[in-house]
Design a protein around this motif. Structure first.
Motif, mmCIF file in Angstrom:
data_model
loop_
_atom_site.group_PDB
_atom_site.id
_atom_site.type_symbol
_atom_site.label_atom_id
_atom_site.label_comp_id
_atom_site.label_asym_id
_atom_site.label_seq_id
_atom_site.Cartn_x
_atom_site.Cartn_y
_atom_site.Cartn_z
ATOM 1 N N ASP A 1 1.315 7.627 4.061
ATOM 2 C CA ASP A 1 1.847 6.532 3.252
ATOM 3 C C ASP A 1 1.056 5.229 3.317
ATOM 4 O O ASP A 1 1.475 4.218 2.743
ATOM 5 N N ILE A 2 -0.089 5.202 3.980
ATOM 6 C CA ILE A 2 -0.830 3.945 4.114
ATOM 7 C C ILE A 2 -1.270 3.406 2.750
ATOM 8 O O ILE A 2 -1.095 2.220 2.448
ATOM 9 N N GLY A 3 -1.846 4.261 1.911
ATOM 10 C CA GLY A 3 -2.291 3.815 0.593
ATOM 11 C C GLY A 3 -1.140 3.281 -0.236
ATOM 12 O O GLY A 3 -1.259 2.239 -0.893
ATOM 13 N N LEU A 4 -0.009 3.973 -0.194
ATOM 14 C CA LEU A 4 1.159 3.539 -0.961
ATOM 15 C C LEU A 4 1.722 2.226 -0.422
ATOM 16 O O LEU A 4 2.148 1.355 -1.194
ATOM 17 N N LEU A 5 1.723 2.075 0.897
ATOM 18 C CA LEU A 5 2.179 0.820 1.502
ATOM 19 C C LEU A 5 1.318 -0.352 1.044
ATOM 20 O O LEU A 5 1.829 -1.442 0.754
ATOM 21 N N PHE A 6 0.010 -0.125 0.980
ATOM 22 C CA PHE A 6 -0.882 -1.204 0.564
ATOM 23 C C PHE A 6 -0.667 -1.550 -0.908
ATOM 24 O O PHE A 6 -0.718 -2.720 -1.289
ATOM 25 N N ILE A 7 -0.436 -0.539 -1.740
ATOM 26 C CA ILE A 7 -0.121 -0.811 -3.150
ATOM 27 C C ILE A 7 1.146 -1.654 -3.238
ATOM 28 O O ILE A 7 1.232 -2.594 -4.029
ATOM 29 N N ASN A 8 2.126 -1.313 -2.417
ATOM 30 C CA ASN A 8 3.365 -2.097 -2.380
ATOM 31 C C ASN A 8 3.064 -3.556 -2.043
ATOM 32 O O ASN A 8 3.591 -4.478 -2.682
ATOM 33 N N TYR A 9 2.208 -3.761 -1.046
ATOM 34 C CA TYR A 9 1.820 -5.129 -0.664
ATOM 35 C C TYR A 9 1.130 -5.852 -1.824
ATOM 36 O O TYR A 9 1.446 -7.007 -2.132
ATOM 37 N N SER B 1 2.519 -9.072 -3.821
ATOM 38 C CA SER B 1 1.699 -10.290 -3.844
ATOM 39 C C SER B 1 1.543 -10.825 -5.260
ATOM 40 O O SER B 1 1.436 -12.030 -5.481
ATOM 41 N N LYS B 2 1.540 -9.920 -6.233
ATOM 42 C CA LYS B 2 1.402 -10.315 -7.640
ATOM 43 C C LYS B 2 2.739 -10.723 -8.255
ATOM 44 O O LYS B 2 2.796 -11.098 -9.422
ATOM 45 N N GLY B 3 3.814 -10.621 -7.486
ATOM 46 C CA GLY B 3 5.108 -11.071 -7.962
ATOM 47 C C GLY B 3 5.961 -10.007 -8.618
ATOM 48 O O GLY B 3 6.948 -10.331 -9.295
ATOM 49 N N TYR B 4 5.613 -8.733 -8.430
ATOM 50 C CA TYR B 4 6.408 -7.662 -9.039
ATOM 51 C C TYR B 4 7.538 -7.221 -8.112
ATOM 52 O O TYR B 4 7.419 -7.275 -6.882
ATOM 53 N N VAL C 1 -3.987 -1.153 -9.233
ATOM 54 C CA VAL C 1 -3.430 -2.501 -9.073
ATOM 55 C C VAL C 1 -3.878 -3.421 -10.204
ATOM 56 O O VAL C 1 -3.120 -4.278 -10.673
ATOM 57 N N LYS C 2 -5.102 -3.239 -10.693
ATOM 58 C CA LYS C 2 -5.644 -4.102 -11.750
ATOM 59 C C LYS C 2 -4.932 -3.902 -13.087
ATOM 60 O O LYS C 2 -5.061 -4.745 -13.977
ATOM 61 N N THR C 3 -4.187 -2.813 -13.239
ATOM 62 C CA THR C 3 -3.471 -2.606 -14.507
ATOM 63 C C THR C 3 -2.217 -3.471 -14.581
ATOM 64 O O THR C 3 -1.604 -3.576 -15.649
ATOM 65 N N PHE C 4 -1.824 -4.084 -13.489
ATOM 66 C CA PHE C 4 -0.626 -4.927 -13.466
ATOM 67 C C PHE C 4 -0.985 -6.388 -13.720
ATOM 68 O O PHE C 4 -2.076 -6.833 -13.383
#
Length: 299
Positions: A194-202, A206-209, A296-299
């Motif tokens: 889950d490390i990759g998914l956790l980082f996406i969550n972060y 951070s982007k306010g979602y 992440v860049k698509t958000f």
């Protein structure tokens, strides 16, 4: 540093440092840079000090020092030269080597000191992309080749995960954007990486979602209740080990039938397992990505 004795074959050193076994043998014979022990059958065997020295030699060589010049340095001069060059060279390379040593020795102090030095000049996201992610990719290969044990991989993963969770905790009070979108992050059945998914969550937080992190091994049917709470949902998942390659098209098809019940619902996927699937045909509301950064860049 912990005094844990670890022995390495020449193949282990090749995997850990990226230096070919043939080159290591030449450096030994021509420059006397390493002095391996030998078994009764004359097979080379290296200790932890040899591994650390080879990492330092590799770092110096990659930063412009010829092997002949490195060979002229004394044992105590090599790490001094490394520190000198590291202060002005690409800090990521030195940090990755230090974290490898921390992993091999189960050395928590070295891990945290290395991270402390990085965070003084870099953002956490920069550290993840330029140090943690390349290191994790490399560690995955080392584990598959039996160069390291699962304990080594878990040691490193747990400490990186702690850093992600710490940074998520710092931004939990941020108010989400008023756009109504909710990102549901989960891993499929049997998937625990889950490390990759956790980082996406972060990154999304951070982007306010607005994000909801559900974590590992989530049954598909358990996600249906979320539609009762949120109107505009983007599901995000990361396939590292599961589902098996041959079952991925079926999983996506079942997911689409079970959970893509609203026009606004989207599903984003990434992970090494997806790269093994050939000619994967997807509807327009399901997209795959070959990196965290691109997603992440698509958000």
């Amino acid at each position: 540093m912990n005094n844990i004795q670890v022995n390495f074959s020449i193949k282990d050193l090749e995997n850990l440092t990226g230096i070919k076994a043939h080159t290591i043998r030449i450096w030994e014979k021509r420059y006397n840079l390493l002095s391996p022990n030998r078994t009764d059958t004359n097979i080379r065997n290296y200790n932890l000090a040899s591994f650390q020295k080879l990492l330092n030699i590799s770092f110096l060589n990659n930063n412009g020092l010829k092997i002949s010049k490195i060979a002229e340095l004394g044992e105590e001069e090599i790490p001094i030269k490394v520190r000198e060059i590291a202060s002005r060279a690409k800090v990521e390379d030195h940090a990755i080597n230090a974290l490898k040593m921390a992993m091999i020795n189960f050395d928590q102090v070295l891990f945290y000191n290395t991270y402390k030095n990085l965070i003084e000049t870099k953002t956490f996201s920069d550290i993840f992309y330029s140090v943690f992610l390349p290191l994790l990719n490399e560690i995955g290969l080392l584990w598959q080749t039996d160069t390291i044990t699962p304990a080594h991989e878990h040691f490193l993963s747990v400490h990186i995960k702690q850093k992600i969770l710490l940074n998520i905790e710092r931004i939990q009070t941020l108010e989400p954007k008023p756009n109504g979108r909710t990102c549901i992050l989960f891993l499929p059945d049997h998937e625990i990486h889950d490390i990759g998914l956790l980082f996406i969550n972060y990154q999304l937080r951070s982007k306010g979602y607005h994000t909801i992190f559900l974590g590992e091994s989530m049954p598909m049917e358990s996600l249906t209740d979320l539609h009762e709470f949120f109107e505009d949902i983007t599901f995000i998942s990361y396939f590292t080990v599961y589902p098996e390659v041959e079952k991925i098209p079926e999983y996506i098809e079942d997911f689409s039938k079970t959970l893509m019940i609203k026009d606004s619902t989207r599903f984003m996927l990434l992970g090494p397992k997806l790269a093994e699937v050939k000619d994967l045909k997807l509807p327009s509301n399901i997209k795959t990505f070959d990196s965290i950064e691109k997603l992440v860049k698509t958000f």
